[in-house]
Design a protein around this motif. Structure first.
Motif, PDB file in Angstrom:
ATOM      1  N   PHE B 319       0.709  -1.288   0.114  1.00  0.00           N
ATOM      2  CA  PHE B 319      -0.093  -0.026  -0.037  1.00  0.00           C
ATOM      3  C   PHE B 319       0.866   1.219  -0.124  1.00  0.00           C
ATOM      4  N   ALA B 320       1.888   1.157   0.396  1.00  0.00           N
ATOM      5  CA  ALA B 320       2.810   2.405   0.698  1.00  0.00           C
ATOM      6  C   ALA B 320       3.382   2.790  -0.713  1.00  0.00           C
ATOM      7  N   MET B 323      -0.873   4.036  -5.389  1.00  0.00           N
ATOM      8  CA  MET B 323      -1.798   3.039  -5.778  1.00  0.00           C
ATOM      9  C   MET B 323      -2.054   2.854  -7.313  1.00  0.00           C
ATOM     10  N   GLN B 331      -7.211  -1.029  -4.944  1.00  0.00           N
ATOM     11  CA  GLN B 331      -7.585   0.616  -4.551  1.00  0.00           C
ATOM     12  C   GLN B 331      -8.795   0.836  -4.112  1.00  0.00           C
ATOM     13  N   LEU B 332      -9.809  -0.205  -4.066  1.00  0.00           N
ATOM     14  CA  LEU B 332     -11.037  -0.029  -3.622  1.00  0.00           C
ATOM     15  C   LEU B 332     -10.675  -0.356  -1.947  1.00  0.00           C
ATOM     16  N   LEU B 334      -8.231   0.237  -0.326  1.00  0.00           N
ATOM     17  CA  LEU B 334      -7.485   1.550   0.356  1.00  0.00           C
ATOM     18  C   LEU B 334      -8.692   2.560   0.446  1.00  0.00           C
ATOM     19  N   GLN B 335      -9.499   2.731  -0.335  1.00  0.00           N
ATOM     20  CA  GLN B 335     -10.634   3.777  -0.516  1.00  0.00           C
ATOM     21  C   GLN B 335     -11.491   3.743   0.607  1.00  0.00           C
ATOM     22  N   LYS B 336     -12.135   2.194   0.580  1.00  0.00           N
ATOM     23  CA  LYS B 336     -13.348   2.221   1.172  1.00  0.00           C
ATOM     24  C   LYS B 336     -13.214   1.284   2.506  1.00  0.00           C
ATOM     25  N   TYR B 339      -9.826   2.402   6.290  1.00  0.00           N
ATOM     26  CA  TYR B 339     -10.092   3.186   7.355  1.00  0.00           C
ATOM     27  C   TYR B 339     -10.133   2.601   8.525  1.00  0.00           C
ATOM     28  N   CYS B 340     -10.932   1.345   8.656  1.00  0.00           N
ATOM     29  CA  CYS B 340     -11.117   0.749   9.724  1.00  0.00           C
ATOM     30  C   CYS B 340     -10.427  -0.634   9.896  1.00  0.00           C
ATOM     31  N   ARG B 343      -4.245  -1.162   6.697  1.00  0.00           N
ATOM     32  CA  ARG B 343      -3.546  -1.732   5.593  1.00  0.00           C
ATOM     33  C   ARG B 343      -3.003  -3.123   5.886  1.00  0.00           C
ATOM     34  N   ARG B 348      -8.601  -5.017  15.490  1.00  0.00           N
ATOM     35  CA  ARG B 348      -8.608  -3.625  16.191  1.00  0.00           C
ATOM     36  C   ARG B 348      -9.250  -4.140  17.548  1.00  0.00           C
TER      37      ARG B 348
ATOM     38  N   ALA C  55      -4.199   7.112   7.917  1.00  0.00           N
ATOM     39  CA  ALA C  55      -5.634   7.874   8.079  1.00  0.00           C
ATOM     40  C   ALA C  55      -6.555   6.701   8.555  1.00  0.00           C
ATOM     41  N   THR C  56      -7.202   7.036   9.833  1.00  0.00           N
ATOM     42  CA  THR C  56      -8.234   6.022  10.463  1.00  0.00           C
ATOM     43  C   THR C  56      -9.262   6.814  11.062  1.00  0.00           C
ATOM     44  N   ARG C  57     -10.443   6.193  10.739  1.00  0.00           N
ATOM     45  CA  ARG C  57     -11.693   6.617  11.342  1.00  0.00           C
ATOM     46  C   ARG C  57     -12.074   6.379  12.709  1.00  0.00           C
ATOM     47  N   GLN C  60     -14.749   4.201  14.714  1.00  0.00           N
ATOM     48  CA  GLN C  60     -14.833   2.585  14.540  1.00  0.00           C
ATOM     49  C   GLN C  60     -13.321   2.075  15.013  1.00  0.00           C
ATOM     50  N   PRO C  62     -11.673   1.152  18.561  1.00  0.00           N
ATOM     51  CA  PRO C  62     -12.033   1.087  20.076  1.00  0.00           C
ATOM     52  C   PRO C  62     -10.668   1.447  20.783  1.00  0.00           C
ATOM     53  N   ALA C  65      -7.955  -0.750  21.552  1.00  0.00           N
ATOM     54  CA  ALA C  65      -6.768  -0.920  20.619  1.00  0.00           C
ATOM     55  C   ALA C  65      -5.976   0.171  20.583  1.00  0.00           C
ATOM     56  N   ASP C 114       2.555   9.775   2.038  1.00  0.00           N
ATOM     57  CA  ASP C 114       2.677   8.502   1.192  1.00  0.00           C
ATOM     58  C   ASP C 114       3.104   8.785  -0.282  1.00  0.00           C
ATOM     59  N   ASP C 122      -4.817   9.266  -7.063  1.00  0.00           N
ATOM     60  CA  ASP C 122      -4.473   9.159  -5.930  1.00  0.00           C
ATOM     61  C   ASP C 122      -5.481   9.950  -4.778  1.00  0.00           C
ATOM     62  N   LEU C 125      -8.654   8.115  -4.161  1.00  0.00           N
ATOM     63  CA  LEU C 125      -8.511   7.119  -3.604  1.00  0.00           C
ATOM     64  C   LEU C 125      -8.235   7.311  -2.052  1.00  0.00           C
ATOM     65  N   ASP C 128     -11.756   9.948   0.698  1.00  0.00           N
ATOM     66  CA  ASP C 128     -13.069   9.301   0.093  1.00  0.00           C
ATOM     67  C   ASP C 128     -14.159  10.012   1.405  1.00  0.00           C
TER      68      ASP C 128
END
Lengths: 754, 446, 152
Positions: B319-320, B323, B331-332, B334-336, B339-340, B343, B348, C55-57, C60, C62, C65, C114, C122, C125, C128
């Protein structure tokens, strides 16, 4: 009548020496006696009779008092721009503060009389009355500074120039404003200066300052409604009857009493019908009444929300539950437009006789769905209620209405109420009526003595909206031999509170020789409607302009040229000018690959049936539809006529954002109903355009007619983008989407294979 | 010709006789140990209620908006829809007139008092192993503690002649065991308690055991290696519950398994799909001791050898630094998703489950991966508290191809060994599955 | 339960249930309100923070962690607005209501770390996030501008 005259008549412009020797410009007037006792607001010096519009502190920093909450449209910056024009101070020295509505009330409406019911509304900052008020105050301050310097330097004040915060004289004398602030406060002018005529403006319409609050936003310091943290604050998670109009039957507090942080459960009863107004509101209080609700109060929001989810609650859904699904409601709306309407909104000539004459008659039906504002900051408000006071922190879109509903809900005297306007994480019409403030105050009343931050979850915010109404339309027209309509009949319907007043926001029926518009209210719709970025307008433009497109098709005409032929009959030249700009700039008529097309539409927000009023705006949308039916918008061209523009860049970004808003409304947005409840609750099911879906957007200023007005910019782009896209889709696929959102239509074509 | 006619007539006679015999056999009432036995005095609520939670009766015999146990839940079968019935003690529409023996025959043999055979959507082949005590407790619960609801049963949508019930008896003879649970004397009481719960009331095999051509479960206890070896049902892949070795719960400790069944989550995964419903309505209510016994039993089941999953770090590193050239699935992701899920695809805590290594992404079938991207996860209710870490549905936001690309990426990254997913597989599941709801769904039993 | 979180370079103590989303630990316990609540299901990105460079939301994520990782919020990106993105955001009039923008900036900051010279693809991606006001065209331009400034 200008505001300057109003000010002179109703009070007198004066100055006072503020804390630490500041010059404060404002308006003095007799104080309404009853308000003197409580004085809950921050006082300026000793004289409570004084209402400041701007203050210059001894270091030369300027504070502007603004009534309009900024919801992202730059209205605070606009107020500062007026001050900058007349005061000729340095832009960097200006900051803004919200003008407290309780002070306005105590002084008999000294702020709010400028603008009437919209005095504390988050828009219309460029209208003349507002502008004149700020410029008058700033010009007065400037002349006082000059007078003070003239006195000190022993010269004539008229020989002194003020520029970038510096006073100078040909003799070589020069000093920053700061030096004469204290002296200026003591100056009495023989005559208050009038604001500059626009020909002499050097800042307004010339400079395009960025919003002054951005440094706070990008460092996370800006305090939105959810960010206020008064000492001792607790949090409330809110749930209202899932079916609007339903009632709480029971709940079991014991089930959650021992959960971490839980303090209490507060039940909110619906507002009594027919409750008398305790104060004269900006908008009727009926729009802000509370329904049945329950809230869990806890030390932290997460605890409150978790406990609320675990709280057993029984609701009586009430009559709204009869709507098993949205299709039932859509059918009811459409049934209402298949019969003569109950109200005739417009009637010119003899429509029936024209239809009997035969020839080409075109008929079509359209529908727009319930949509929510889904502003990024979920609804919320913080309130501290005691036996004899209320202090409220609200991300309101109309600060004064939030103040009024607090008075109404608490039953306190207005002078016992204090309201803090916070930053607003998106408005779009959702936070105008103050129903959110009123609900929060009702909850806090049930847990008095500490500040309570009442938070709607995203799902609660979406499911308890005041929506863009579900509306149906039946359109019928007869074409003359020249292909233009000789008769137009339009029947529209919607639930209670739908915006039939928006019908006057188009020129189309006004240029057809025989026209009749009828409306019908479907009374048993239980879902509440409210203003959403161009209320009424964003549906009517879709109906009118889609129908014109169908007429053009029936007449075998180019959709853009056909519109020029229709709108050239209208006495406002802006319409045709815009269409010609679009024709020239958008690449209209140049060939596109298979599967792509351009559509056009035009509308006006705010004209109210009159030429040279409101903002006329046209859009060309260049779209592609894959054979599987997936829509991609490549480019949007926008041309508009608001008369003139004050801040070009502010207009540019509003139009870009508005075009995206209109595109999303048409393409993606719809709320479903199941057994009376709103189904969608969050962005997963209610999709919004993101970066990757954003088309290229071109804003063309060449459509401006230079007519003497600076009309609104936020709403206008929302209307035409949708029908322009529908036109492109129809040209590509042969399928015309007559209802929004388009994503629900099967738009596959040519066999549908990828 | 005449010879043929005679032959045919004889055949017809035999056939009719066979049909009559089969009809008789297929409508006769099997015996019950409770025949002629009066139900004992009413038991405490908790006794039968616990048995009903373990057996998860409520999950099928209620609808989300209906009264408890009033039936009506639609179940799709290849022949058409059937509906779970009203099992409240209403005398007309429910089971109010059932004797204890009638009740027993329905639960353990799949036979109604009039001799009608129940469709084997009712897991009577598993419930056959229920003890007499548990059957009596269930009867007591339904008769004395459930409110009667006068709600008629919707007619089944299976057309004649396929709706004739007596031939089901043939299926029963071929596939449905009637033996009661026999403890294995070689094993501890603890192990046997677990085996009883898993095989009988828990009816875990209904989802987790593969089925044969006649929809028959392959094995009802540990003696069959197919028992609990993983299966695809209703658009969800139910992974193997044989935990002796290998991937999936082979890598979990007994404690982790207990946490999963009690809290709905552990560091390896979170309940979702059908298991979320089974958890919310059944295992969440079970005692720690019973869950321990179940976990102990499952961990004792040997498993056929399989390639062991090993974490592969190269995905994370890929991922670094841009992309643009990556495959669309990456790609998707990474995009969608990143974030939770990060990578690295790791968990968690216990609230965001890992995408690296769980059974559902290693399985031959991509059903669960597609289904959860399409429809998201429901809300897990642990100790009466709904969680708020739910996977959102992407049904509205992503196309079939995008979901296929994404599922392919997840199933082939971080050492995962699943196959590629096609847009057609996504389309099929999209059409067959319901849009998601974020409503909290715990079916109340009272 | 007590957790020690490293936020913007400082260890901070949070007493919260293990499942509490980091978002609420930041906003309510630590009073770092620059990180916004928009949806609660990681769809909008208003709560985006940087966790160990990704980058983290935070809605969601906890708090159980969140120990042992480095968390950076908008307040830690540039407290006085000194980060290049904060500067170009201000100059280019990017925010409208501004509510989503701390998340936008945090997503953009992760992108530039990055990929110092990102393409439009980019940006699609990495950023978003949802903006109801429709600031996307300006966000895109501002990221390109920031990349230019960083290069110079």
């Amino acid at each position: 009548m200008t505001e300057h005259m109003k000010l002179s008549r109703r009070g007198f412009i004066s100055t006072m020496l503020g804390t630490g020797g500041a010059l404060v410009m404002g308006l003095s007037r007799p104080v309404v006696a009853a308000t003197l006792g409580a004085k809950p607001w921050d006082s300026f010096g000793e004289g409570a009779a004084f209402t400041p519009w701007l203050q210059i502190d001894p270091t030369g920093k300027v504070t502007v008092y603004v009534t309009h909450p900024d919801i992202g449209n730059g209205v605070v910056t606009q107020a500062c721009s007026y001050i900058r024009e007349e005061l000729a101070c340095r832009w960097e020295d200006i900051r803004a503060e919200y003008a407290a509505p309780e002070r306005d009330h105590a002084l008999g409406g000294v702020y709010s009389e400028v603008g009437g019911p919209l005095g504390y509304f988050s828009g219309r900052s460029t209208f003349e009355d507002r502008r004149t008020a700020y410029m008058t105050a700033a010009a007065g301050a400037r002349e006082r500074l000059k007078a003070a310097a003239a006195e000190a330097w022993g010269v004539d004040a008229s020989e002194i120039t003020a520029e970038e915060g510096v006073l100078s004289h040909a003799s070589g004398q020069s000093a920053p404003y700061a030096e004469f602030v204290a002296a200026a406060a003591a100056v009495t002018l023989a005559e208050e200066p009038a604001p500059k005529p626009r020909e002499e403006w050097t800042f307004l319409t010339k400079a395009s300052p960025a919003k002054i609050q951005i440094p706070e936003i990008v460092t996370g310091r800006a305090v939105y409604g959810l960010d206020v943290r008064p000492p001792g604050m607790v949090y409330a998670a809110l749930r209202q009857s899932p079916v609007m109009g339903g009632q709480l039957v029971s709940y079991d507090f014991e089930a959650i009493r021992d959960m971490p942080g839980v303090r209490a459960v507060v039940e909110v009863k619906p507002t009594e019908p027919g409750e008398p107004d305790r104060i004269k509101p900006a908008f009727p209080l009926g729009a802000s009444v509370t329904g049945s609700a329950i809230a869990v109060i806890a030390d932290h929001y997460w605890q409150a929300r978790t406990a609320l989810d675990a709280l057993p609650v029984v609701w009586d859904d009430g009559p709204g539950a009869k709507w098993l699904n949205i299709e039932m409601m859509e059918e009811a709306a459409m049934a209402a437009v298949r019969a003569p309407g109950e109200t005739v909104e417009l009637s010119v000539g003899d429509v029936a006789a024209e239809f009997e004459a035969g020839g080409t008659v075109v008929e079509a039906e359209y529908l727009t769905p319930y949509c929510d504002h889904v502003q990024l900051e979920p609804l919320n408000c913080t309130a501290l209620i005691t036996e004899n006071s209320a202090e409220v922190w609200a991300p309101a879109q109309h600060t004064q209405q939030a103040f009024f509903v607090t008075v109404q809900e608490t039953g306190l005297a207005p002078e016992q109420v204090k309201l803090h306007q916070t930053y607003v994480g998106g408005g779009f019409g959702r936070r105008v009526f103050g129903d959110d403030t009123r609900m929060a105050v009702a909850v806090a009343k049930g847990y008095p003595g500490v500040p309570v931050q009442v938070i709607w979850s995203r799902e609660e915010s979406v499911r308890q909206g005041r929506y863009r109404p579900l509306m149906g339309a039946h359109m019928k027209a007869r074409l003359d031999d020249d292909g233009l309509p000789s008769a137009l009949q339009m029947r529209v319907s919607g639930g209670p509170g739908f915006f039939s007043n928006g019908l006057a926001n188009t020129a189309f029926p006004l240029v057809v020789p025989n026209a009749q518009i009828e409306s019908t209210v479907v009374r048993d719709f239980h879902i509440k409607a409210g203003p959403l970025r161009g209320p009424g307008y964003n549906s009517f433009v879709f109906f009118h302009e889609s129908f014109i497109d169908e007429l053009a098709e029936a007449a075998g005409a180019d959709p853009l040229d056909y519109r020029i032929r229709i709108y050239e009959k209208w006495e406002d030249e802006g319409w045709v000018k815009i269409l010609n700009v679009l024709k020239e700039k958008s690449g209209w008529g140049t060939p596109l690959p298979t599967g792509q097309a351009r559509g056009v539409a035009i509308g006006n927000w705010g004209m109210g049936g009159r030429p040279q009023h409101g903002t006329t705006l046209g859009a060309v949308v260049h779209a592609e539809v894959s054979t599987e039916g997936r829509v991609k918008v490549h480019r949007i061209d926008v041309a508009f006529d608001s008369g003139r523009v004050m801040n070009r860049d502010a207009v540019q970004v509003q139009l870009e954002g508005g075009a995206i808003f209109g595109l999303n409304l048409a393409m993606n947005e719809k709320l479903n109903v199941q057994n009376g409840r709103i189904v969608e609750g969050n962005y997963d099911e209610y999709p919004l355009i993101r970066m990757a879906d954003t088309p290229e957007i071109h804003i063309h200023f060449e459509g401006l007619t230079d007519h003497d007005r600076y009309d609104e910019i936020g709403e206008p782009p929302v209307g035409p983008v949708g029908p322009a896209l529908a036109s492109a889709i129809a040209q590509i696929t042969g399928k015309r989407p007559r209802s929004q959102p388009y994503r629900e239509h099967d738009l596959s074509w040519g066999g549908g294979e990828a | 010709m005449r010879a043929f006619a005679r032959w045919f007539a004889r055949l017809a006679v035999v056939a009719v006789a066979a049909v009559v015999a089969a009809y008789w056999y297929g409508t006769r009432l099997p015996s019950s140990p409770f025949d002629g036995v009066q139900a004992a005095a009413a038991m405490p609520l908790e006794t039968g209620q616990y048995a009903a939670r373990v057996s998860d009766c409520v999950a099928c015999h209620s609808t989300h908006d209906g009264q408890p146990f009033a039936g009506g839940l639609e179940m799709g079968t290849p022949l058409g829809s059937i509906h779970a019935t009203n099992i409240t003690p209403d005398p007309e529409h429910g089971i109010g007139n059932y004797s204890l023996a009638d009740f027993d025959r329905a639960v353990r043999r799949g036979v109604a008092p009039d001799g009608r055979r129940l469709y084997p959507a009712m897991p009577y082949p598993s419930y056959a192993k229920l003890s007499d005590e548990d059957v009596a407790a269930l009867y007591d619960y339904f008769m004395n503690h459930v409110e009667p609801v006068a709600q008629p049963n919707p007619p089944s949508e299976i057309a004649w002649p396929l709706n004739i019930r007596w031939p089901i008896e043939a299926w029963n003879i071929a596939f449905a065991p009637t033996d009661s649970f026999e403890p294995d004397p070689e094993q501890s009481d603890f192990w046997n308690r677990g085996a009883y719960l898993v095989q009988a009331g828990g009816h875990c095999g209904s989802c987790h055991s593969p089925r044969g051509v006649a929809m028959n479960e392959q094995g009802y206890d540990e003696t069959d290696p197919a028992f609990l070896s993983g299966a695809l049902l209703d658009g969800w892949y139910a992974p193997p519950l044989r935990g002796g070795s290998g991937n999936g719960i082979g890598r979990w400790s007994e404690d982790e398994l207990v946490a999963f069944l009690k809290q709905g989550r552990n560091e390896h995964g979170v309940v979702f799909g059908s298991m979320m419903e089974a958890f919310n309505n059944s295992t969440a209510f079970m005692t720690e001791a019973d869950l321990r016994a179940m976990a102990h039993y499952m961990k004792s089941l040997p498993r056929a050898s399989e390639p062991l999953w090993e974490y592969d770090e190269t995905t994370t590193a890929s991922f670094a630094g841009g992309m643009a050239e990556a495959q669309p699935g990456a790609q998707l992701y990474l995009q969608k998703c990143s974030y939770c899920h990060g990578r690295d695809g790791q968990n968690r805590g216990t609230f965001i489950p890992p995408l690296a290594g769980p059974s559902s992404v290693l399985a031959d079938t991509p059903a669960s991966v597609i289904n959860i991207i399409l429809n998201g996860a429901g809300r897990v209710v642990s100790d009466g508290v709904p969680d708020s870490y739910r996977m959102p549905p992407y049904r509205v936001q992503l196309t079939d191809r995008e979901i296929a690309d994404l599922a392919t990426f997840v199933r082939t990254s971080w050492g995962n060994t699943g196959d590629a997913v096609t847009p057609e597989e996504v389309r099929e599941l999209r059409e067959r599955t319901d849009p998601f709801s974020d409503r909290v769904i715990v079916l109340q039993m009272r | 339960m007590a957790f020690t979180l490293n936020v913007n370079g400082t260890d901070m103590e949070v007493d919260a249930a293990p499942e509490t989303p980091l978002l609420w630990a930041l906003r309510d316990h630590l009073r770092l309100t620059g990180t916004k609540f928009g949806c609660g299901i990681a769809q909008c990105g208003a709560c985006t923070v940087d966790i160990d460079g990704v980058a983290t939301r935070s809605c969601q994520f906890p708090v159980e962690a969140a120990e042992g990782v480095k968390i950076t919020t908008i307040e830690g990106l540039g407290a006085e607005g000194e980060h290049v993105l904060q500067k170009v955001w201000t100059e280019m009039n990017v925010p409208q209501c501004g509510y989503c923008q701390s998340g936008m900036v945090m997503a953009a900051a992760a992108l530039l770390k990055d990929i110092p010279e990102p393409s439009d693809a980019d940006i699609d991606l990495y950023v978003d996030n949802i903006c109801r006001c429709g600031t996307y065209p300006r966000v895109r331009q501002a990221i390109h501008r920031a990349a230019e400034l960083l290069k110079a």
